[in-house]
Design an enzyme around this catalytic site. Structure first.
Site, PDB file in Angstrom:
ATOM      1  N   SER A  36       0.857  -1.191   0.000  1.00  0.00           N
ATOM      2  CA  SER A  36       0.000   0.000   0.000  1.00  0.00           C
ATOM      3  C   SER A  36       0.888   1.234   0.000  1.00  0.00           C
ATOM      4  O   SER A  36       1.707   1.418   0.907  1.00  0.00           O
ATOM      5  CB  SER A  36      -0.880   0.012   1.243  1.00  0.00           C
ATOM      6  OG  SER A  36      -1.374   1.325   1.438  1.00  0.00           O
ATOM      7  N   HIS A  75      -1.055  -1.329  -4.445  1.00  0.00           N
ATOM      8  CA  HIS A  75      -2.339  -1.045  -3.788  1.00  0.00           C
ATOM      9  C   HIS A  75      -2.436   0.454  -3.499  1.00  0.00           C
ATOM     10  O   HIS A  75      -1.571   1.030  -2.833  1.00  0.00           O
ATOM     11  CB  HIS A  75      -2.434  -1.853  -2.492  1.00  0.00           C
ATOM     12  CG  HIS A  75      -3.744  -1.721  -1.789  1.00  0.00           C
ATOM     13  ND1 HIS A  75      -4.867  -2.447  -2.143  1.00  0.00           N
ATOM     14  CD2 HIS A  75      -4.125  -0.941  -0.752  1.00  0.00           C
ATOM     15  CE1 HIS A  75      -5.873  -2.127  -1.349  1.00  0.00           C
ATOM     16  NE2 HIS A  75      -5.452  -1.211  -0.489  1.00  0.00           N
ATOM     17  N   ASP A 112      -4.681   3.523  -2.026  1.00  0.00           N
ATOM     18  CA  ASP A 112      -5.772   3.833  -1.100  1.00  0.00           C
ATOM     19  C   ASP A 112      -6.315   5.229  -1.348  1.00  0.00           C
ATOM     20  O   ASP A 112      -5.671   6.229  -1.012  1.00  0.00           O
ATOM     21  CB  ASP A 112      -5.268   3.728   0.346  1.00  0.00           C
ATOM     22  CG  ASP A 112      -5.035   2.280   0.753  1.00  0.00           C
ATOM     23  OD1 ASP A 112      -5.966   1.472   0.588  1.00  0.00           O
ATOM     24  OD2 ASP A 112      -3.925   1.963   1.221  1.00  0.00           O
ATOM     25  N   MET A 149      -8.982   7.994  -0.396  1.00  0.00           N
ATOM     26  CA  MET A 149      -9.850   8.355   0.734  1.00  0.00           C
ATOM     27  C   MET A 149     -10.391   9.769   0.541  1.00  0.00           C
ATOM     28  O   MET A 149      -9.656  10.646   0.084  1.00  0.00           O
ATOM     29  CB  MET A 149      -9.057   8.304   2.040  1.00  0.00           C
ATOM     30  CG  MET A 149      -8.387   6.967   2.300  1.00  0.00           C
ATOM     31  SD  MET A 149      -7.606   6.952   3.913  1.00  0.00           S
ATOM     32  CE  MET A 149      -6.729   5.382   3.836  1.00  0.00           C
ATOM     33  N   HIS A 183      -8.233   1.011  -4.301  1.00  0.00           N
ATOM     34  CA  HIS A 183      -9.166   0.752  -3.202  1.00  0.00           C
ATOM     35  C   HIS A 183      -9.893   2.054  -2.897  1.00  0.00           C
ATOM     36  O   HIS A 183      -9.317   2.971  -2.320  1.00  0.00           O
ATOM     37  CB  HIS A 183      -8.341   0.247  -2.000  1.00  0.00           C
ATOM     38  CG  HIS A 183      -9.120   0.045  -0.749  1.00  0.00           C
ATOM     39  ND1 HIS A 183      -8.496  -0.217   0.458  1.00  0.00           N
ATOM     40  CD2 HIS A 183     -10.452   0.035  -0.492  1.00  0.00           C
ATOM     41  CE1 HIS A 183      -9.419  -0.363   1.405  1.00  0.00           C
ATOM     42  NE2 HIS A 183     -10.614  -0.199   0.855  1.00  0.00           N
ATOM     43  N   MET A 209     -12.127   4.285  -0.955  1.00  0.00           N
ATOM     44  CA  MET A 209     -12.799   4.529   0.329  1.00  0.00           C
ATOM     45  C   MET A 209     -13.464   5.889   0.221  1.00  0.00           C
ATOM     46  O   MET A 209     -13.058   6.868   0.867  1.00  0.00           O
ATOM     47  CB  MET A 209     -11.764   4.479   1.462  1.00  0.00           C
ATOM     48  CG  MET A 209     -11.278   3.073   1.749  1.00  0.00           C
ATOM     49  SD  MET A 209      -9.731   3.041   2.688  1.00  0.00           S
ATOM     50  CE  MET A 209      -8.567   3.129   1.323  1.00  0.00           C
ATOM     51  N   MET A 247     -11.449  -6.292   4.774  1.00  0.00           N
ATOM     52  CA  MET A 247     -10.691  -5.346   5.604  1.00  0.00           C
ATOM     53  C   MET A 247     -10.419  -5.985   6.962  1.00  0.00           C
ATOM     54  O   MET A 247     -11.346  -6.443   7.643  1.00  0.00           O
ATOM     55  CB  MET A 247     -11.484  -4.045   5.831  1.00  0.00           C
ATOM     56  CG  MET A 247     -11.578  -3.125   4.630  1.00  0.00           C
ATOM     57  SD  MET A 247     -10.020  -2.705   3.833  1.00  0.00           S
ATOM     58  CE  MET A 247      -9.123  -1.877   5.165  1.00  0.00           C
ATOM     59  N   GLY A 289      -9.013   3.705   6.826  1.00  0.00           N
ATOM     60  CA  GLY A 289      -8.742   5.117   7.054  1.00  0.00           C
ATOM     61  C   GLY A 289      -7.279   5.412   7.343  1.00  0.00           C
ATOM     62  O   GLY A 289      -6.782   6.472   6.981  1.00  0.00           O
ATOM     63  N   PHE A 290      -6.603   4.455   7.968  1.00  0.00           N
ATOM     64  CA  PHE A 290      -5.224   4.717   8.385  1.00  0.00           C
ATOM     65  C   PHE A 290      -4.362   3.472   8.260  1.00  0.00           C
ATOM     66  O   PHE A 290      -4.858   2.351   8.445  1.00  0.00           O
ATOM     67  CB  PHE A 290      -5.199   5.198   9.841  1.00  0.00           C
ATOM     68  CG  PHE A 290      -6.054   6.404  10.064  1.00  0.00           C
ATOM     69  CD1 PHE A 290      -5.574   7.678   9.775  1.00  0.00           C
ATOM     70  CD2 PHE A 290      -7.364   6.268  10.506  1.00  0.00           C
ATOM     71  CE1 PHE A 290      -6.378   8.794   9.941  1.00  0.00           C
ATOM     72  CE2 PHE A 290      -8.183   7.382  10.670  1.00  0.00           C
ATOM     73  CZ  PHE A 290      -7.689   8.651  10.390  1.00  0.00           C
ATOM     74  N   GLY A 347      -0.988   1.260   9.661  1.00  0.00           N
ATOM     75  CA  GLY A 347      -0.354   1.010  10.956  1.00  0.00           C
ATOM     76  C   GLY A 347      -1.277   0.590  12.081  1.00  0.00           C
ATOM     77  O   GLY A 347      -0.904   0.697  13.253  1.00  0.00           O
ATOM     78  N   ASP A 363      -6.547  -6.730   3.853  1.00  0.00           N
ATOM     79  CA  ASP A 363      -5.936  -5.398   3.941  1.00  0.00           C
ATOM     80  C   ASP A 363      -6.044  -4.869   5.371  1.00  0.00           C
ATOM     81  O   ASP A 363      -7.147  -4.642   5.866  1.00  0.00           O
ATOM     82  CB  ASP A 363      -6.677  -4.467   2.960  1.00  0.00           C
ATOM     83  CG  ASP A 363      -6.099  -3.061   2.909  1.00  0.00           C
ATOM     84  OD1 ASP A 363      -5.067  -2.795   3.542  1.00  0.00           O
ATOM     85  OD2 ASP A 363      -6.717  -2.226   2.208  1.00  0.00           O
ATOM     86  N   GLY A 364      -4.877  -4.659   5.983  1.00  0.00           N
ATOM     87  CA  GLY A 364      -4.842  -3.994   7.280  1.00  0.00           C
ATOM     88  C   GLY A 364      -4.119  -4.800   8.342  1.00  0.00           C
ATOM     89  O   GLY A 364      -4.500  -5.921   8.647  1.00  0.00           O
ATOM     90  N   GLY A 365      -3.040  -4.238   8.850  1.00  0.00           N
ATOM     91  CA  GLY A 365      -2.339  -4.860   9.977  1.00  0.00           C
ATOM     92  C   GLY A 365      -1.608  -6.145   9.649  1.00  0.00           C
ATOM     93  O   GLY A 365      -1.293  -6.927  10.546  1.00  0.00           O
ATOM     94  N   GLY A 409       1.178  -2.215   4.182  1.00  0.00           N
ATOM     95  CA  GLY A 409       1.697  -0.855   4.109  1.00  0.00           C
ATOM     96  C   GLY A 409       2.894  -0.706   5.008  1.00  0.00           C
ATOM     97  O   GLY A 409       4.044  -0.729   4.559  1.00  0.00           O
ATOM     98  N   SER A 410       2.655  -0.599   6.311  1.00  0.00           N
ATOM     99  CA  SER A 410       3.783  -0.387   7.233  1.00  0.00           C
ATOM    100  C   SER A 410       4.776  -1.532   7.206  1.00  0.00           C
ATOM    101  O   SER A 410       5.982  -1.306   7.288  1.00  0.00           O
ATOM    102  CB  SER A 410       3.300  -0.110   8.666  1.00  0.00           C
ATOM    103  OG  SER A 410       1.973  -0.417   8.850  1.00  0.00           O
TER     104      SER A 410
HETATM  105  C1  DX5 Z   1      -6.358   1.285   5.407  1.00  0.00           C
HETATM  106  C2  DX5 Z   1      -5.834   0.979   4.032  1.00  0.00           C
HETATM  107  C3  DX5 Z   1      -4.714   0.019   4.003  1.00  0.00           C
HETATM  108  C4  DX5 Z   1      -3.504   0.438   4.781  1.00  0.00           C
HETATM  109  C5  DX5 Z   1      -2.741  -0.775   5.180  1.00  0.00           C
HETATM  110  O1  DX5 Z   1      -7.502   2.050   5.289  1.00  0.00           O
HETATM  111  O2  DX5 Z   1      -6.861   0.449   3.224  1.00  0.00           O
HETATM  112  O3  DX5 Z   1      -4.376  -0.327   2.661  1.00  0.00           O
HETATM  113  O4  DX5 Z   1      -2.663   1.310   4.093  1.00  0.00           O
HETATM  114  O5  DX5 Z   1      -1.679  -0.376   5.977  1.00  0.00           O
HETATM  115  P1  DX5 Z   1      -1.049  -1.336   7.065  1.00  0.00           P
HETATM  116  O6  DX5 Z   1      -0.500  -2.533   6.339  1.00  0.00           O
HETATM  117  O7  DX5 Z   1      -0.028  -0.480   7.697  1.00  0.00           O
HETATM  118  O8  DX5 Z   1      -2.166  -1.742   8.011  1.00  0.00           O
HETATM  119 ZN    ZN Z   2      -6.363  -0.430   1.227  1.00  0.00          ZN
END
Ligand code: DX5
Ligand code: ZN
Length: 216
Positions: free
Chosen positions: A7, A32, A34, A36, A65, A67, A136, A141-142, A144, A174-176, A196-197
């Site tokens: 991401s 990917h 994002d 928003m 993606h 959002m 998800m 939204g964020f 990390g 997607d996420g964490g 992402g992170s």
């Molecule tokens: C959150 C995004 C994700 C996010 C994933 O709203 O859709 O794609 O960037 O980031 P990590 O892998 O850090 O959770």
């Molecule tokens: Zn995403």
């Protein structure tokens, strides 16, 4: 074969082109992206002009993606900007079947995303008509945030249905995602893994992607 989809939310936005080139050289399979809008989620990122601007830095597929509220209003513009797959939140669109068809009619792959609080049951009848379901595993939204454990069960539910009605379905999570939990989401049936992170941490993109792939 699973695919890693970094991401770019965790990338350095001041050098986005170089970051995309780095992902391309470092073993990423999909980019990917994002998007928003500050309404559907409490954060703002970027829109079509940025997608268009970064398109020239890689030939890897762009997984957009959305959002955003009113996604149908923008899908054509994102396809023109270079999207290869567009995923739309079930929760953001009253007429999601129509939007899925609109994306496909414009020559793009189409997917549906569900938030942690949305049951797989809500979208089960749409699984045969989409290319991807995105589960998800954080509230969008964020970057990390911490992985929500019950997402594993939801991935299994989608995989069970897809085995019957859509064998080509891509299941994305997607996420964490980290090296600690990638193994279990893949075992549950996910085959496109957003991170992402975990990809950008410490600036060691190539090593981080390799470490994720080593766990599956
Ligand atoms: C959150 C995004 C994700 C996010 C994933 O709203 O859709 O794609 O960037 O980031 P990590 O892998 O850090 O959770
Ligand atoms: Zn995403």
């Amino acid at each position: 074969m699973i695919k890693i989809a970094p991401s770019i939310l965790s990338a350095d936005f001041s050098r986005l082109g170089e970051e995309i080139e780095l992902l391309d050289k470092s073993g990423a399979d999909i980019i990917h992206i994002d998007v928003m809008d500050g309404h559907f989620v409490p954060n703002l990122t970027f829109g079509m002009p940025v997608v268009k601007a970064i398109r020239k830095y890689t030939k890897l597929p762009f997984d957009v993606h959305l959002m955003i509220e009113n996604p149908a209003m923008y899908v054509k513009d994102f396809i023109d900007a270079g999207a290869d797959i567009i995923t739309v939140h079930y929760e953001s669109d009253r007429h999601i079947d129509r939007t899925i068809n609109l994306i496909k009619e414009n020559g793009c792959k189409a997917g549906i995303v569900i938030n942690p609080g949305t049951a797989v049951d809500a979208i089960k009848h749409l699984i045969p008509i989409v290319d991807m379901i995105l589960i998800m595993s954080v509230n969008p939204g964020f970057g990390g945030q911490k992985f929500i454990e019950y997402s594993v069960e939801k991935i299994k539910e989608v995989r069970t249905i897809a085995d019957k009605v859509n064998k080509d379905l891509m299941i994305e999570v997607d996420g964490g995602i980290t090296t600690d939990n990638i193994g279990k989401v893949v075992a549950a049936g996910a085959d496109v893994i957003v991170a992402g992170s975990a990809v950008f941490s410490g600036g060691k993109v190539k090593e981080n992607i390799a470490a994720l792939k080593a766990e599956v």
